[in-house]
Motif scaffolding. Structure first.
Motif, PDB file in Angstrom:
ATOM      1  N   LYS A  40       0.856  -1.168   0.000  1.00  0.00           N
ATOM      2  CA  LYS A  40       0.000   0.000   0.000  1.00  0.00           C
ATOM      3  C   LYS A  40       0.903   1.233   0.000  1.00  0.00           C
ATOM      4  O   LYS A  40       1.800   1.348   0.832  1.00  0.00           O
ATOM      5  N   GLY A  54      -3.534   5.745  -0.487  1.00  0.00           N
ATOM      6  CA  GLY A  54      -4.048   6.492   0.641  1.00  0.00           C
ATOM      7  C   GLY A  54      -3.214   7.697   0.997  1.00  0.00           C
ATOM      8  O   GLY A  54      -2.302   8.113   0.279  1.00  0.00           O
ATOM      9  N   ARG A 107     -11.886  11.357   5.149  1.00  0.00           N
ATOM     10  CA  ARG A 107     -12.546  10.047   5.091  1.00  0.00           C
ATOM     11  C   ARG A 107     -13.861  10.115   4.331  1.00  0.00           C
ATOM     12  O   ARG A 107     -14.164   9.236   3.514  1.00  0.00           O
ATOM     13  N   ASP A 125     -12.810   4.916   0.621  1.00  0.00           N
ATOM     14  CA  ASP A 125     -12.135   3.644   0.355  1.00  0.00           C
ATOM     15  C   ASP A 125     -10.614   3.699   0.461  1.00  0.00           C
ATOM     16  O   ASP A 125      -9.954   2.676   0.280  1.00  0.00           O
ATOM     17  N   MET A 137      -6.768   4.243   2.242  1.00  0.00           N
ATOM     18  CA  MET A 137      -6.123   4.035   3.534  1.00  0.00           C
ATOM     19  C   MET A 137      -5.787   5.405   4.111  1.00  0.00           C
ATOM     20  O   MET A 137      -5.168   6.231   3.448  1.00  0.00           O
ATOM     21  N   THR A 176      -4.026   7.100   7.475  1.00  0.00           N
ATOM     22  CA  THR A 176      -3.227   6.793   8.655  1.00  0.00           C
ATOM     23  C   THR A 176      -2.708   8.069   9.302  1.00  0.00           C
ATOM     24  O   THR A 176      -2.644   9.127   8.665  1.00  0.00           O
ATOM     25  N   TYR A 188     -12.389   7.158  12.017  1.00  0.00           N
ATOM     26  CA  TYR A 188     -12.156   7.614  10.648  1.00  0.00           C
ATOM     27  C   TYR A 188     -10.798   7.208  10.082  1.00  0.00           C
ATOM     28  O   TYR A 188     -10.561   7.402   8.887  1.00  0.00           O
ATOM     29  N   ASP A 243      -7.533   4.303   9.614  1.00  0.00           N
ATOM     30  CA  ASP A 243      -7.265   2.862   9.581  1.00  0.00           C
ATOM     31  C   ASP A 243      -6.224   2.459  10.616  1.00  0.00           C
ATOM     32  O   ASP A 243      -6.401   1.473  11.332  1.00  0.00           O
ATOM     33  N   LEU A 244      -5.131   3.209  10.656  1.00  0.00           N
ATOM     34  CA  LEU A 244      -4.031   2.903  11.564  1.00  0.00           C
ATOM     35  C   LEU A 244      -3.452   4.203  12.103  1.00  0.00           C
ATOM     36  O   LEU A 244      -3.530   5.249  11.460  1.00  0.00           O
ATOM     37  N   ARG A 294      -4.977  -1.633  16.044  1.00  0.00           N
ATOM     38  CA  ARG A 294      -4.703  -0.726  14.921  1.00  0.00           C
ATOM     39  C   ARG A 294      -3.668   0.342  15.272  1.00  0.00           C
ATOM     40  O   ARG A 294      -3.482   1.283  14.514  1.00  0.00           O
TER      41      ARG A 294
END
Length: 517
Positions: free
Chosen positions: A285, A325, A356, A361, A363, A365, A388, A390-391, A420
């Motif tokens: 990614k 992302g 977001r 869709d 990524m 972070t 909102y 992912d990590l 996460r």
């Protein structure tokens, strides 16, 4: 077999690939109004280019295989054909020693061990390599090639070759394409074999992003020196790449915030077909790291209209450059500048929510340094930041952090789960003998938060370096030390886990994958 036209340099050929096939990708800093840039497209230097169907736009393609590999090939013209044309695609021989020596300087300073010049029946090309372009068209019909393993001895696994191909038109003009071929003893295993994720920042001021997928890992459980079980092997180490850096800029006259890039980041994005898309095809990614621009305006003091404007610009960039992302790293904004607006607790959460909602869709972070992220430990105007993103991960380097631990100064981001969040962030750099005691203590602390306290198995490395003299094992050792933060080594006694990291052959040349632009 094919004569070489000496006045066509590799540099010019690279320009063909970039100019002919990346007109749209060359748009940097697009205006949201028309999705276009004020920059002029690159001029096309050559009339045609030989293209790979699996990696169009790349002048050098990496292929690792066990038994057999192949690809589809075609020719693409810079302008529609004025008449029907025929090209013949074949092996580009003889390939001189001078060309072999010059190639690394043009392509990433990679290690070239051998050139395939007499493949015999190991190399086949369909339709005798002939492709045609109809009048008025730019792309030819396709042929495919198949290359079988050159060596039969398993001990020769890791052998590396250059496969030089060329397309020749009816007038004798030639256009090259190169494959870097590595024979492996086993196929790569899927990343899901390991139960952790590794995030790597790539500093484009120094490095070519393609370095990110040039290491693999092996994990063993050792009951004794001879009694060992392989948990996984040949698994790519890095899962997520943050390419640095984009900047939140500010135009004081219009009061607009503007998505900007460092010159090197701009170059990589314009040439994303060559430097980013190969990583994505290999399962990584790739996220754009956006950071502060030093103007006093940053993520934490934006107005609502500025957020809306900035998010629209980011959305265009993600789509235009085919990124997976966005990574937000709030450093270097210059909040302490004399005329900087006051930092507030709601601006950053509003930006995250808006990103977001605009791009559900992707990524998304977050770098957590305990600065402007500190107030995200509670809901801000109805926004729970962890819902909102992912990590998120700690970016206080060489200092493991668990925000959920009793007495921790760092508090968990609201809505963020342990699974996460990454508490381990390490530099890959030279470690002196005096550092070893410190590093063993650091690993011990890291194992406590990952193994005993159940923090998510996410770890981050800052800026993968190239191989340097007297530091030949720095990257391998750095990643190995990182991975062992996830596994109990039982103070060196049996039973214990043992991790090993291997670099791809092409990355073992000194300065390989240092930026080449």
């Amino acid at each position: 077999m094919k004569r070489i036209i000496r006045n066509i340099s590799l540099c010019a050929l690279l320009a063909v690939v970039m100019g002919a096939c990346e007109e749209e990708a060359a748009l940097v800093n697009p205006s949201v109004a028309h999705d276009k840039s004020t920059q002029s497209p690159e001029e096309v230097v050559e009339a045609a280019s030989l293209q790979s169907a699996s990696a169009p736009g790349s002048g050098l393609i990496f292929r690792d295989f066990v038994v057999q590999t192949g690809d589809e090939l075609y020719v693409e013209l810079a302008k529609p054909a004025e008449h029907d044309m025929t090209f013949t695609i074949g092996l580009d021989i003889p390939f001189s020693d001078e060309e072999k020596k010059a190639l690394p300087a043009k392509y990433y300073n990679i290690f070239i061990e051998n050139v395939i010049e007499e493949p015999g029946d190991k190399l086949t090309i369909t339709n005798e390599g002939k492709v045609t372009i109809a009048k008025g068209e730019r792309k030819s019909t396709r042929v495919s090639f198949t290359l079988s393993r050159m060596t039969v001895d398993a001990s020769m696994a890791g052998s590396q070759y250059l496969l030089p191909l060329v397309a020749m038109d009816e007038d004798g003009n030639q256009y090259q394409l190169f494959y870097s071929i590595t024979e492996r003893d086993e196929e790569y295993q899927d990343r899901t074999k390991k139960d952790y994720k590794v995030v790597a920042y790539i500093d484009t001021e120094v490095m070519n992003p393609l370095i990110a997928d040039k290491t693999t890992a092996k994990l063993e459980y050792m009951k004794s020196r001879r009694d060992r079980v392989t948990i996984y092997e040949n698994v790519p180490v890095v899962d997520i790449v943050n390419v640095r850096k984009a900047l939140l800029g500010y135009d004081a006259s219009s009061r607009r915030v503007i998505l900007k890039y460092t010159p090197d980041m701009e170059y990589v994005l314009k040439h994303n077909v060559q430097y980013i898309q190969p990583l994505r095809r290999n399962g990584l990614k790739v996220c754009l790291s956006i950071e502060g621009g030093g103007t006093g305006i940053g993520f934490a003091n934006l107005t609502d209209p500025q957020i809306t404007d900035f998010v629209a610009q980011v959305k265009v960039a993600v789509e235009l450059f085919q990124l997976d992302g966005i990574h937000l790293r709030d450093e270097g904004a210059g909040y302490d500048n004399a005329e900087a607006p006051t930092v507030n607790e709601t601006s950053y959460p509003k930006l995250i929510k808006a990103l977001r909602e605009a791009m559900p869709d992707i990524m998304l972070t977050l770098a957590d340094d305990g600065g402007t992220t500190a107030t995200m430990n509670k809901e801000q105007e109805g926004i729970v930041v962890g819902d909102y993103i992912d990590l998120a991960w700690n970016v206080i380097w060489d200092s493991p952090v668990n925000p959920w631990a009793d007495g921790s100064e760092r508090k968990p981001i609201a809505g963020m789960t342990k699974e996460r969040y990454g508490g381990i962030a390490l530099y890959i750099k030279e470690r002196t003998p005096e550092d070893m005691g410190f590093f063993e203590e650091l690993q011990a602390k890291a194992r406590v938060i990952t193994i005993d306290e159940g923090l998510g198995k996410v770890a981050v490395v800052e800026n993968i370096p190239y191989r340097q003299y007297n530091l030949e094992t720095m990257v391998v050792d750095g990643f190995k030390n990182l991975l062992m933060c996830f596994h109990d080594n039982n103070d060196g006694n049996y039973p214990k886990y043992s991790a090993a990291v291997q670099e791809a052959r092409v990355a073992t040349q000194f300065y390989a994958f240092r930026k080449d632009w």
